[in-house]
Write a protein that holds these residues in place. Structure first.
Motif, PDB file in Angstrom:
ATOM      1  N   LEU A  68       0.831  -1.206   0.000  1.00 12.14           N
ATOM      2  CA  LEU A  68       0.000   0.000   0.000  1.00 12.14           C
ATOM      3  C   LEU A  68       0.867   1.258   0.000  1.00 12.14           C
ATOM      4  N   SER A  87       1.681   1.882  -3.576  1.00 12.52           N
ATOM      5  CA  SER A  87       0.539   2.396  -4.338  1.00 12.52           C
ATOM      6  C   SER A  87       0.239   3.847  -3.983  1.00 12.52           C
ATOM      7  N   LEU A 103      -6.837   4.320  -0.151  1.00 12.04           N
ATOM      8  CA  LEU A 103      -5.707   3.424   0.120  1.00 12.04           C
ATOM      9  C   LEU A 103      -5.119   3.695   1.497  1.00 12.04           C
ATOM     10  N   LYS A 137      -7.272   1.989   4.078  1.00 18.67           N
ATOM     11  CA  LYS A 137      -6.989   0.557   4.132  1.00 18.67           C
ATOM     12  C   LYS A 137      -5.680   0.284   4.877  1.00 18.67           C
ATOM     13  N   ARG A 138      -4.697   1.122   4.639  1.00 20.22           N
ATOM     14  CA  ARG A 138      -3.407   0.938   5.309  1.00 20.22           C
ATOM     15  C   ARG A 138      -3.543   1.153   6.810  1.00 20.22           C
TER      16      ARG A 138
END
Length: 423
Positions: A189, A192, A203, A206-207
């Motif tokens: 991640l 990204s 993102l 999510k991390r």
């Protein structure tokens, strides 16, 4: 000289910001129940102004050109995030210990009519009956059967403790594998997020979910770099775990206290293995003392010893009843030394109960602290439907006003272009 179409550009920019604000508000509302979602907001500022000549001689004035979108960012508080991670780490450690202590209480099963203390009392009663009828073969048999009851209960407890330690060892390996999986996902991640230009809000959410899951397994420090990537290290010794895309996996530490440096659930599991080992040793000593008090020989056979076992290298799993003994006699010091062994066992049970209660209280307290911190964080980063609905109305009015400006400018241009020429 100001462009004739300046008003259209002002309106266009206002429409763009209004539409982005409405869309972002809709995104917030749609994710009100999404785990780990952070409320987003549109950050805007006045766009660069134009220099225009004024009636003040050689000096110019500045004419506004509208608004521009600077960024769409998450609303987060890094201090509260770190507090949540700290509380999660402590809670994970105590939960692992509480679970182990609960299992040990189930294994020892005291107070109970089928536990070890009851079995030892039963043997004491059988000795008294044999003392009243020394030549009774039935009384002799009852003593041996009651002794077999003590052996079976003690060996069952010892076997369960062995199984518990094996489960804790396996769970430690599984937890290490799980932590390494989180580290790899966080590094991916990071890559990204850097590639997407540091404003990849989804993102990043999510991390952060992965980082919080990792914090329950081990104690970590998290630093955010200027490019948006996370650098993660162990809190105990600053050992690097993730640095951008680079991952340093952890291993199960076999040396004494090795896994305790990780903190979190891994430290709790390491301490749990120590706790189970200590209680197993204490149980081993109680059974050994009780067996010796009631007569124990390494050879067995026709002698008068009730138990067969090695006093120097005693192991509960190897303890047996001497069924070949033909004329059992109660040892002289049985009453005193048996009672001492039972007192030690009752002390063990009391210590376990107190330790288990302390662990339960710690889990409750740290759980409450975590929930309170999470509530404070949600007041900052969470989505409030009431607030978002109010924002919808505000941004709708802003959008409508910008659209009205475009319409009015269009009418003005229509007058200049079409109607002035007709006259």
């Amino acid at each position: 000289m100001v462009s004739t179409f300046h008003g259209l550009e002002l309106g266009r920019r206002g429409l763009a910001v209004g539409q982005a604000s409405l869309t972002t508000t809709g995104q917030n509302i749609a994710n009100v129940n999404t785990k780990g979602y952070s409320r987003q907001q549109v950050n805007s500022s006045a766009s660069p102004s134009l220099d225009v000549w004024t009636g003040q001689g050689a000096h110019t004035g500045q004419l506004g050109t509208g608004v521009t979108i600077d960024s769409i960012t998450r609303v987060r508080d890094s201090f509260l995030d770190q507090q949540v991670r700290d509380h999660s780490e402590t809670l994970g450690q105590w939960q692992a210990k509480q679970t182990t202590l609960d299992r040990l209480e189930t294994i020892i099963n005291e107070p109970s009519t089928s536990g070890l203390n009851s079995a030892m009392d039963g043997l004491k009663s059988a000795w008294q009956d044999l003392a009243n009828e020394p030549d009774s073969s039935a009384a002799q048999a009852i003593v041996k059967e009651r002794a077999q009851g003590v052996v079976e209960v003690a060996q069952s407890m010892n076997k369960s403790m062995d199984s518990l330690k094996n489960e804790l060892t396996e769970q430690t390996q599984q937890t290490v594998d799980k932590a390494n999986g989180y580290l790899k996902q966080i590094a991916q991640l990071n890559k990204s997020i850097v590639n997407d230009g540091n404003q990849a809000n989804d993102l990043k959410d999510k991390r952060d979910v992965l980082v919080e899951e990792l914090s329950t397994l081990m104690s970590i420090k998290v630093d955010e770099k200027s490019n948006g990537s996370y650098s993660i290290s162990l809190a105990s010794n600053n050992q690097s775990l993730v640095n951008g895309e680079v991952v340093s996996e952890i291993d199960v530490q076999t040396e004494t206290d090795g896994n305790k440096l990780y903190g979190g659930k891994l430290a709790g599991l390491s301490e749990s293995i120590d706790i189970a080992t200590n209680y197993q040793s204490s149980l081993n000593k109680v059974v050994k003392d009780f067996a010796q008090a009631n007569g124990m020989s390494a050879m067995g056979g026709k002698d008068q010893s009730l138990f067969i076992g090695d006093a120097e290298n005693f192991n509960v799993s190897e303890l047996k009843v001497n069924y070949e003994a033909s004329a059992l006699k109660k040892p002289v010091a049985t009453a005193e030394t048996s009672e001492a062994a039972q007192r030690d066992f009752r002390k063990l049970v009391s210590q376990l109960g107190a330790q288990s209660q302390a662990a339960t209280n710690s889990v409750t307290n740290h759980g409450a602290a975590l929930q309170a911190t999470e509530n404070r964080r949600q007041s900052v980063t969470g989505v409030s439907l009431d607030e978002e609905m109010a924002n919808l109305i505000k941004y709708q009015h802003s959008y409508n006003a910008a659209a009205r400006l475009v319409t009015m400018t269009d009418q003005m241009l229509d007058t200049i272009i079409n109607r002035m020429a007709a006259r």
